[in-house]
Design a protein around this motif. Sequence first.
Motif, PDB file in Angstrom:
ATOM      1  N   GLY A   7      51.520 -94.434 -25.253  1.00 19.41           N
ATOM      2  CA  GLY A   7      52.355 -94.068 -24.115  1.00 19.41           C
ATOM      3  C   GLY A   7      51.803 -92.854 -23.396  1.00 19.41           C
ATOM      4  N   TRP A   8      51.932 -92.863 -22.109  1.00 17.88           N
ATOM      5  CA  TRP A   8      51.585 -91.718 -21.278  1.00 17.88           C
ATOM      6  C   TRP A   8      52.838 -91.278 -20.552  1.00 17.88           C
ATOM      7  N   HIS A   9      52.988 -89.983 -20.401  1.00 19.79           N
ATOM      8  CA  HIS A   9      54.100 -89.444 -19.632  1.00 19.79           C
ATOM      9  C   HIS A   9      53.533 -88.845 -18.354  1.00 19.79           C
ATOM     10  N   VAL A  10      54.030 -89.310 -17.229  1.00 25.89           N
ATOM     11  CA  VAL A  10      53.616 -88.796 -15.928  1.00 25.89           C
ATOM     12  C   VAL A  10      54.741 -87.911 -15.411  1.00 25.89           C
ATOM     13  N   GLU A  15      58.299 -80.139  -3.831  1.00 26.98           N
ATOM     14  CA  GLU A  15      58.698 -78.965  -3.052  1.00 26.98           C
ATOM     15  C   GLU A  15      59.078 -79.490  -1.676  1.00 26.98           C
ATOM     16  N   GLU A  16      60.234 -79.055  -1.185  1.00 27.65           N
ATOM     17  CA  GLU A  16      60.723 -79.591   0.088  1.00 27.65           C
ATOM     18  C   GLU A  16      61.225 -78.486   0.995  1.00 27.65           C
ATOM     19  N   ASP A  17      61.075 -78.715   2.288  1.00 27.20           N
ATOM     20  CA  ASP A  17      61.789 -77.921   3.279  1.00 27.20           C
ATOM     21  C   ASP A  17      62.409 -78.918   4.261  1.00 27.20           C
ATOM     22  N   ASP A  18      62.802 -78.476   5.425  1.00 27.01           N
ATOM     23  CA  ASP A  18      63.500 -79.369   6.365  1.00 27.01           C
ATOM     24  C   ASP A  18      62.627 -80.494   6.907  1.00 27.01           C
ATOM     25  N   THR A  19      61.318 -80.315   6.915  1.00 22.10           N
ATOM     26  CA  THR A  19      60.463 -81.329   7.542  1.00 22.10           C
ATOM     27  C   THR A  19      59.346 -81.859   6.648  1.00 22.10           C
ATOM     28  N   ARG A  20      59.062 -81.204   5.546  1.00 26.05           N
ATOM     29  CA  ARG A  20      57.929 -81.612   4.716  1.00 26.05           C
ATOM     30  C   ARG A  20      58.332 -81.731   3.252  1.00 26.05           C
ATOM     31  N   THR A  21      57.702 -82.667   2.561  1.00 31.61           N
ATOM     32  CA  THR A  21      57.850 -82.809   1.119  1.00 31.61           C
ATOM     33  C   THR A  21      56.456 -82.865   0.517  1.00 31.61           C
ATOM     34  N   ARG A  22      56.242 -82.054  -0.506  1.00 34.36           N
ATOM     35  CA  ARG A  22      54.977 -82.065  -1.243  1.00 34.36           C
ATOM     36  C   ARG A  22      55.267 -82.516  -2.656  1.00 34.36           C
ATOM     37  N   ALA A  23      54.404 -83.367  -3.195  1.00 40.93           N
ATOM     38  CA  ALA A  23      54.561 -83.858  -4.561  1.00 40.93           C
ATOM     39  C   ALA A  23      53.298 -83.548  -5.353  1.00 40.93           C
ATOM     40  N   VAL A  24      53.503 -83.251  -6.632  1.00 36.87           N
ATOM     41  CA  VAL A  24      52.399 -83.090  -7.566  1.00 36.87           C
ATOM     42  C   VAL A  24      52.671 -84.034  -8.727  1.00 36.87           C
ATOM     43  N   ALA A  25      51.675 -84.859  -9.052  1.00 35.14           N
ATOM     44  CA  ALA A  25      51.762 -85.764 -10.194  1.00 35.14           C
ATOM     45  C   ALA A  25      50.790 -85.267 -11.257  1.00 35.14           C
ATOM     46  N   LEU A  26      51.220 -85.311 -12.515  1.00 38.96           N
ATOM     47  CA  LEU A  26      50.393 -84.838 -13.620  1.00 38.96           C
ATOM     48  C   LEU A  26      50.519 -85.812 -14.777  1.00 38.96           C
ATOM     49  N   VAL A  27      49.380 -86.173 -15.358  1.00 35.97           N
ATOM     50  CA  VAL A  27      49.374 -86.974 -16.583  1.00 35.97           C
ATOM     51  C   VAL A  27      48.443 -86.289 -17.575  1.00 35.97           C
ATOM     52  N   ARG A  28      48.896 -86.233 -18.815  1.00 38.01           N
ATOM     53  CA  ARG A  28      48.084 -85.700 -19.913  1.00 38.01           C
ATOM     54  C   ARG A  28      47.663 -86.883 -20.771  1.00 38.01           C
ATOM     55  N   LEU A  29      46.354 -87.088 -20.891  1.00 38.83           N
ATOM     56  CA  LEU A  29      45.835 -88.231 -21.626  1.00 38.83           C
ATOM     57  C   LEU A  29      45.603 -87.872 -23.091  1.00 38.83           C
ATOM     58  N   ASP A  31      43.055 -87.942 -24.829  1.00 41.90           N
ATOM     59  CA  ASP A  31      41.797 -87.220 -25.076  1.00 41.90           C
ATOM     60  C   ASP A  31      41.879 -85.751 -24.651  1.00 41.90           C
ATOM     61  N   GLY A  32      43.060 -85.304 -24.220  1.00 42.39           N
ATOM     62  CA  GLY A  32      43.248 -83.914 -23.826  1.00 42.39           C
ATOM     63  C   GLY A  32      43.061 -83.659 -22.345  1.00 42.39           C
ATOM     64  N   THR A  33      42.598 -84.646 -21.622  1.00 38.95           N
ATOM     65  CA  THR A  33      42.388 -84.503 -20.183  1.00 38.95           C
ATOM     66  C   THR A  33      43.727 -84.422 -19.456  1.00 38.95           C
ATOM     67  N   GLU A  34      43.823 -83.518 -18.502  1.00 38.05           N
ATOM     68  CA  GLU A  34      44.967 -83.461 -17.596  1.00 38.05           C
ATOM     69  C   GLU A  34      44.465 -83.844 -16.217  1.00 38.05           C
ATOM     70  N   ILE A  35      45.120 -84.791 -15.603  1.00 37.34           N
ATOM     71  CA  ILE A  35      44.766 -85.195 -14.249  1.00 37.34           C
ATOM     72  C   ILE A  35      45.952 -84.879 -13.351  1.00 37.34           C
ATOM     73  N   LEU A  66      46.515 -90.274  -8.121  1.00 39.74           N
ATOM     74  CA  LEU A  66      46.361 -90.208  -9.574  1.00 39.74           C
ATOM     75  C   LEU A  66      45.687 -91.478 -10.093  1.00 39.74           C
ATOM     76  N   ALA A  67      46.120 -92.632  -9.595  1.00 40.55           N
ATOM     77  CA  ALA A  67      45.521 -93.908 -10.002  1.00 40.55           C
ATOM     78  C   ALA A  67      44.035 -93.949  -9.663  1.00 40.55           C
ATOM     79  N   MET A  68      43.671 -93.485  -8.487  1.00 38.14           N
ATOM     80  CA  MET A  68      42.257 -93.500  -8.100  1.00 38.14           C
ATOM     81  C   MET A  68      41.431 -92.569  -8.990  1.00 38.14           C
ATOM     82  N   GLN A  69      41.996 -91.424  -9.354  1.00 31.33           N
ATOM     83  CA  GLN A  69      41.286 -90.514 -10.256  1.00 31.33           C
ATOM     84  C   GLN A  69      41.108 -91.137 -11.638  1.00 31.33           C
ATOM     85  N   LEU A  70      42.116 -91.858 -12.120  1.00 30.19           N
ATOM     86  CA  LEU A  70      42.001 -92.539 -13.410  1.00 30.19           C
ATOM     87  C   LEU A  70      40.926 -93.623 -13.365  1.00 30.19           C
ATOM     88  N   LEU A  71      40.868 -94.382 -12.265  1.00 36.10           N
ATOM     89  CA  LEU A  71      39.826 -95.392 -12.124  1.00 36.10           C
ATOM     90  C   LEU A  71      38.434 -94.755 -12.105  1.00 36.10           C
TER      91      LEU A  71
END
Length: 91
Positions: A7-10, A15-29, A31-35, A66-71
Motif C-alpha cells: 500500500g502507498w499513502h498519497v 492552500e487557497e485564497d479567493d481566486t487561486r488554489t494550490r495543491a501539493v501531492a506527496l507519496v512515500r515509496l 524504497d524511501g523515495t519521496e515524490i 505525480l503519476a508522470m514522475q512515477l513513470l
Amino acid sequence: MMNTVVGWHVELEFEEDDTRTRAVALVRLPDGTEIRAHGHASRHRIDANQPRVGEEIAGARALNELAMQLLTKAHGEIDADSGRTSHPINV
C-alpha cells in the motif's frame, strides 16, 4: 503462489485564497523515495467561489504530475537494471 499486498499513502494539501488554489501531492515509496508534485487552479472573476472545485482541479493536476514522475522513475529503474534504453512508458 503467494500474493504480496503493498500500500502507498498519497497526501494532498491545499492552500487557497479567493481566486487561486494550490495543491501539493506527496507519496512515500517503500524504497524511501519521496515524490512531491504541485498543481494549481485559478477561478475566473465571473465564476462563483467554489473552493471544492478548485481543490478538485488543483488536486487532479498535482496527481497527474505525480503519476508522470512515477513513470519516469520506473523507466529509469528499468533502464538501470537492464543496462539498455527501453521504450518510453506511456500513460
